[in-house]
Design a protein around this motif. Structure first.
Motif, PDB file in Angstrom:
ATOM      1  N   VAL A   1       0.953  -1.214   0.041  1.00 50.45           N
ATOM      2  CA  VAL A   1       0.067  -0.124  -0.098  1.00 50.45           C
ATOM      3  C   VAL A   1       0.733   1.170  -0.036  1.00 50.45           C
ATOM      4  CG1 VAL A   1      -1.887  -1.160   1.186  1.00 50.45           C
ATOM      5  CG2 VAL A   1      -0.246   0.207   2.625  1.00 50.45           C
ATOM      6  N   ARG A   2       0.379   2.179  -0.725  1.00 52.55           N
ATOM      7  CA  ARG A   2       1.103   3.588  -0.648  1.00 52.55           C
ATOM      8  C   ARG A   2      -0.072   4.684  -0.707  1.00 52.55           C
ATOM      9  NH1 ARG A   2       6.526   4.085  -4.135  1.00 52.55           N
ATOM     10  NH2 ARG A   2       7.775   1.912  -3.483  1.00 52.55           N
ATOM     11  N   GLY A   3       0.157   5.854  -0.036  1.00 56.67           N
ATOM     12  CA  GLY A   3      -0.679   6.819  -0.111  1.00 56.67           C
ATOM     13  C   GLY A   3      -0.227   8.084  -1.004  1.00 56.67           C
ATOM     14  N   ILE A   4      -1.273   9.018  -1.612  1.00 54.85           N
ATOM     15  CA  ILE A   4      -0.652  10.198  -2.247  1.00 54.85           C
ATOM     16  C   ILE A   4      -1.870  11.200  -1.682  1.00 54.85           C
ATOM     17  CG2 ILE A   4      -1.908   9.548  -4.484  1.00 54.85           C
ATOM     18  CD1 ILE A   4       0.424  11.224  -5.805  1.00 54.85           C
ATOM     19  N   THR A   5      -1.250  12.252  -1.451  1.00 52.83           N
ATOM     20  CA  THR A   5      -2.058  13.538  -0.971  1.00 52.83           C
ATOM     21  C   THR A   5      -1.970  14.704  -1.737  1.00 52.83           C
ATOM     22  OG1 THR A   5       0.013  14.450   0.315  1.00 52.83           O
ATOM     23  CG2 THR A   5      -1.504  12.728   1.642  1.00 52.83           C
ATOM     24  N   GLY A   6      -3.018  15.386  -1.881  1.00 55.18           N
ATOM     25  CA  GLY A   6      -3.278  16.540  -2.824  1.00 55.18           C
ATOM     26  C   GLY A   6      -2.629  17.829  -2.119  1.00 55.18           C
ATOM     27  N   HIS A   7      -2.922  18.892  -2.566  1.00 56.43           N
ATOM     28  CA  HIS A   7      -2.580  20.402  -2.037  1.00 56.43           C
ATOM     29  C   HIS A   7      -3.056  20.707  -0.806  1.00 56.43           C
ATOM     30  CE1 HIS A   7      -0.826  21.838  -6.356  1.00 56.43           C
ATOM     31  NE2 HIS A   7       0.057  21.094  -5.874  1.00 56.43           N
ATOM     32  N   ARG A   8      -4.075  19.922  -0.328  1.00 61.28           N
ATOM     33  CA  ARG A   8      -4.563  20.173   0.860  1.00 61.28           C
ATOM     34  C   ARG A   8      -3.736  19.813   2.303  1.00 61.28           C
ATOM     35  NH1 ARG A   8     -10.146  21.625   1.242  1.00 61.28           N
ATOM     36  NH2 ARG A   8     -10.679  19.815   2.771  1.00 61.28           N
ATOM     37  N   HIS A   9      -2.915  18.995   1.735  1.00 57.70           N
ATOM     38  CA  HIS A   9      -1.925  18.496   2.744  1.00 57.70           C
ATOM     39  C   HIS A   9      -1.111  19.576   3.160  1.00 57.70           C
ATOM     40  CE1 HIS A   9       0.460  15.337   4.881  1.00 57.70           C
ATOM     41  NE2 HIS A   9       1.494  16.054   4.584  1.00 57.70           N
ATOM     42  N   ALA A  10      -1.085  19.993   4.222  1.00 63.74           N
ATOM     43  CA  ALA A  10      -0.381  21.209   4.690  1.00 63.74           C
ATOM     44  C   ALA A  10       1.075  21.179   5.298  1.00 63.74           C
ATOM     45  CB  ALA A  10      -1.307  22.206   5.495  1.00 63.74           C
ATOM     46  N   ALA A  11       1.316  19.879   5.735  1.00 62.00           N
ATOM     47  CA  ALA A  11       2.650  19.649   6.388  1.00 62.00           C
ATOM     48  C   ALA A  11       3.717  19.700   5.417  1.00 62.00           C
ATOM     49  CB  ALA A  11       2.451  18.110   7.062  1.00 62.00           C
ATOM     50  N   GLN A  12       4.885  20.319   6.085  1.00 63.56           N
ATOM     51  CA  GLN A  12       6.098  20.399   5.317  1.00 63.56           C
ATOM     52  C   GLN A  12       6.674  19.038   5.086  1.00 63.56           C
ATOM     53  OE1 GLN A  12       7.354  23.089   3.596  1.00 63.56           O
ATOM     54  NE2 GLN A  12       5.373  23.687   4.027  1.00 63.56           N
ATOM     55  N   GLY A  13       7.463  18.515   4.296  1.00 63.36           N
ATOM     56  CA  GLY A  13       7.925  17.279   4.113  1.00 63.36           C
ATOM     57  C   GLY A  13       8.675  17.090   2.638  1.00 63.36           C
ATOM     58  N   ALA A  14       9.031  15.815   2.597  1.00 60.05           N
ATOM     59  CA  ALA A  14       9.675  15.352   1.494  1.00 60.05           C
ATOM     60  C   ALA A  14       8.503  15.025   0.440  1.00 60.05           C
ATOM     61  CB  ALA A  14      10.698  14.247   1.546  1.00 60.05           C
ATOM     62  N   GLN A  15       9.073  14.907  -0.988  1.00 60.44           N
ATOM     63  CA  GLN A  15       7.841  14.454  -1.784  1.00 60.44           C
ATOM     64  C   GLN A  15       7.441  13.127  -1.639  1.00 60.44           C
ATOM     65  OE1 GLN A  15       6.345  16.150  -4.542  1.00 60.44           O
ATOM     66  NE2 GLN A  15       7.053  17.699  -2.947  1.00 60.44           N
ATOM     67  N   GLU A  16       8.460  12.404  -1.111  1.00 61.39           N
ATOM     68  CA  GLU A  16       8.014  10.855  -0.617  1.00 61.39           C
ATOM     69  C   GLU A  16       8.742  10.771   0.693  1.00 61.39           C
ATOM     70  OE1 GLU A  16       9.176   6.274  -1.613  1.00 61.39           O
ATOM     71  OE2 GLU A  16       9.451   7.608  -3.321  1.00 61.39           O
ATOM     72  N   GLU A  17       7.541  10.388   1.541  1.00 62.51           N
ATOM     73  CA  GLU A  17       8.197  10.182   3.039  1.00 62.51           C
ATOM     74  C   GLU A  17       7.519   8.894   3.661  1.00 62.51           C
ATOM     75  OE1 GLU A  17       7.299  13.414   5.591  1.00 62.51           O
ATOM     76  OE2 GLU A  17       5.577  13.813   4.449  1.00 62.51           O
ATOM     77  N   VAL A  18       8.189   8.398   4.698  1.00 55.41           N
ATOM     78  CA  VAL A  18       7.746   7.276   5.233  1.00 55.41           C
ATOM     79  C   VAL A  18       7.291   7.858   6.760  1.00 55.41           C
ATOM     80  CG1 VAL A  18       8.123   5.070   6.440  1.00 55.41           C
ATOM     81  CG2 VAL A  18       9.070   5.493   4.082  1.00 55.41           C
ATOM     82  N   VAL A  19       5.910   7.631   7.169  1.00 55.07           N
ATOM     83  CA  VAL A  19       5.633   8.210   8.398  1.00 55.07           C
ATOM     84  C   VAL A  19       4.922   6.894   9.264  1.00 55.07           C
ATOM     85  CG1 VAL A  19       4.424   9.827   9.815  1.00 55.07           C
ATOM     86  CG2 VAL A  19       5.238  10.459   7.412  1.00 55.07           C
ATOM     87  N   ASP A  20       5.368   6.474  10.243  1.00 53.55           N
ATOM     88  CA  ASP A  20       4.911   5.459  11.168  1.00 53.55           C
ATOM     89  C   ASP A  20       4.790   3.999  10.311  1.00 53.55           C
ATOM     90  OD1 ASP A  20       3.796   4.232  13.207  1.00 53.55           O
ATOM     91  OD2 ASP A  20       1.808   4.955  12.880  1.00 53.55           O
ATOM     92  N   GLY A  21       5.926   3.995   9.612  1.00 54.53           N
ATOM     93  CA  GLY A  21       5.990   2.530   8.603  1.00 54.53           C
ATOM     94  C   GLY A  21       5.245   2.782   7.276  1.00 54.53           C
ATOM     95  N   LEU A  22       4.610   3.849   6.855  1.00 59.15           N
ATOM     96  CA  LEU A  22       3.730   4.031   5.793  1.00 59.15           C
ATOM     97  C   LEU A  22       4.289   4.928   4.882  1.00 59.15           C
ATOM     98  CD1 LEU A  22       0.319   4.442   7.738  1.00 59.15           C
ATOM     99  CD2 LEU A  22       1.370   2.199   6.857  1.00 59.15           C
ATOM    100  N   THR A  23       4.070   4.603   3.630  1.00 60.21           N
ATOM    101  CA  THR A  23       4.806   5.440   2.618  1.00 60.21           C
ATOM    102  C   THR A  23       3.808   6.380   2.006  1.00 60.21           C
ATOM    103  OG1 THR A  23       6.524   3.749   2.109  1.00 60.21           O
ATOM    104  CG2 THR A  23       5.873   5.532   0.359  1.00 60.21           C
TER     105      THR A  23
END
Length: 408
Positions: A36-58
């Motif tokens: 599984v992977r997720g992709i967010t739109g422009h409403r995701h306001a957090a700063q971060g890399a274009q691809e990041e792993v958070v809590d083991g999720l990509t």
């Protein structure tokens, strides 16, 4: 191995009911062996890399800044940017299924890509965007924007290969619009019992810090939106304190209504019985649940709260807390009055005070009710079992003849 691409509004590391449900879905699917992977739109306001792993999720991000200008033009441009990012990820990762989550802008972007690549798409609705806007105070029921959004939602549902909703209220509304009932699966809100199902002991130092020693504690832990009815809960405190002089209200969280609620509390004759904590790290939330005797959810009566089931009462049940809530449709779908919780009339501070005072006056049945409520969550609202509701939908979609793929 099945690959599922989740198209999202926002995600971790942001904290919200939306991101916690997403995390639970993705973690449960990974535990089953799916990729599984997720992709967010422009409403995701957090700063971060274009691809990041958070809590083991990509998670992947849509590059660039949100569009500006006229709202309709801005949203259409954001849809196009989101679709381009989804398309690039589909070409690189080659998922088997696209699973888009509300709001409807995500579904429109995902459908463009699914059609282009001949992929099956499921659209999951957690709330109707037009009703969420009314509930958040950013929209007006029945105006042209509300009507247009509703039409887009209906169109997106009809264009999807399958539809998931989080509760029977949303399912019934779609059926009333003429959507085939067989196309809709209910995947209700749930709790990750492995992560959130072991209550911690009350921390005496935190109790003292909050000024709750010896108190009858009513609590709310969540976001401070108008539809949550926290103004009614604060208005109920004078009646409750007169009936239960040791009663105190603990409010944990924040949101658009926070300052107005703080002002209201300061003006209350029992302001010293109302404690605001602010936002706390998610890994500390269980320590605040442990401080509370009764979690109160006084949601106001409106389309949003009648159609949509919240997550927080389930978390409270999993934590072994008593639950008292307004008798709106979303709560009635979760709570059996007198069995797993207590229901009171919405928009009525006197009814809130009477229900809470009655619970504090009769503690004999508390242990039994807590046990019944927790068993309900373990049996029917545990993500480890909820995930099975998606599997037959995915299998059915993958068994269909592939649509013609566009050239890669």
């Amino acid at each position: 191995m099945t690959r599922i691409l989740h198209v999202l509004d926002h995600s971790l590391p942001l904290h919200s009911g939306y991101t916690f449900r997403t995390r639970a879905i993705l973690r449960a699917q990974m535990a089953k062996g799916w990729e599984v992977r997720g992709i967010t739109g422009h409403r995701h306001a957090a700063q971060g890399a274009q691809e990041e792993v958070v809590d083991g999720l990509t998670f992947h991000r849509t590059p660039g800044e949100p569009a500006s200008g006229n709202p309709l033009i801005r949203e259409w441009r954001d849809i196009s940017a989101h679709a381009d990012a989804i398309d690039a990820l589909v070409r690189a990762w080659r998922p088997d299924v696209i699973h888009a989550h509300s709001p409807v802008l995500n579904a429109i972007a995902a459908q463009r890509v699914a059609k282009r690549h001949g992929l099956p798409m499921i659209y999951e609705i957690r709330a109707f965007w037009e009703d969420a806007a009314v509930g958040n105070g950013t929209g007006v029921e029945g105006n042209p924007r509300y009507w247009l959004t509703r039409q887009l939602e209906t169109h997106a549902v009809r264009a999807a290969d399958a539809v998931a909703v989080i509760c029977e209220g949303l399912r019934g509304d779609l059926i009333a619009r003429g959507v085939d009932a067989d196309k809709i699966v209910v995947s209700p809100n749930g709790v990750d019992m492995d992560q959130f199902g072991t209550p911690v002991d009350r921390d005496p130092a935190l109790t003292a810090k909050l000024g709750l020693e010896g108190a009858d504690v009513v609590g709310f832990i969540g976001s401070f939106y108008d539809y949550e009815g926290l103004d009614d809960l604060i208005a109920a405190m004078p009646r409750l304190v007169r009936a239960r002089p040791r009663a105190k209200l603990l409010l944990v969280g924040g949101g658009p209504r926070e300052q107005a609620l703080r002002d209201q509390a300061m003006a209350s004759p029992f302001a010293d019985h109302i404690v605001f904590v602010g936002r706390v790290p998610h890994d500390q939330v269980e320590h605040y649940y442990a401080q509370v005797d009764i979690l109160a959810y006084p949601r106001k009566a409106m389309r949003l709260t009648d159609l949509v089931t919240p997550l927080k009462p389930l978390e409270a049940m999993a934590q072994g807390r008593l639950v008292a809530a307004s008798s709106v449709g979303g709560h009635r779908e979760l709570i059996e009055d007198g069995v797993t919780g207590t229901l009171f009339a919405p928009d009525d501070p006197a009814a809130i005070a009477a229900a809470l005072a009655g619970l504090f006056a009769n503690r004999d049945g508390w242990d039994a009710r807590r046990a019944v409520a927790r068993a309900f969550v373990e049996r029917e609202r545990n993500w480890s079992s909820n995930i099975m509701r998606y599997e037959p939908v995915y299998q059915r979609l993958l068994a269909r003849p592939s649509r013609t793929r566009a050239a890669a």
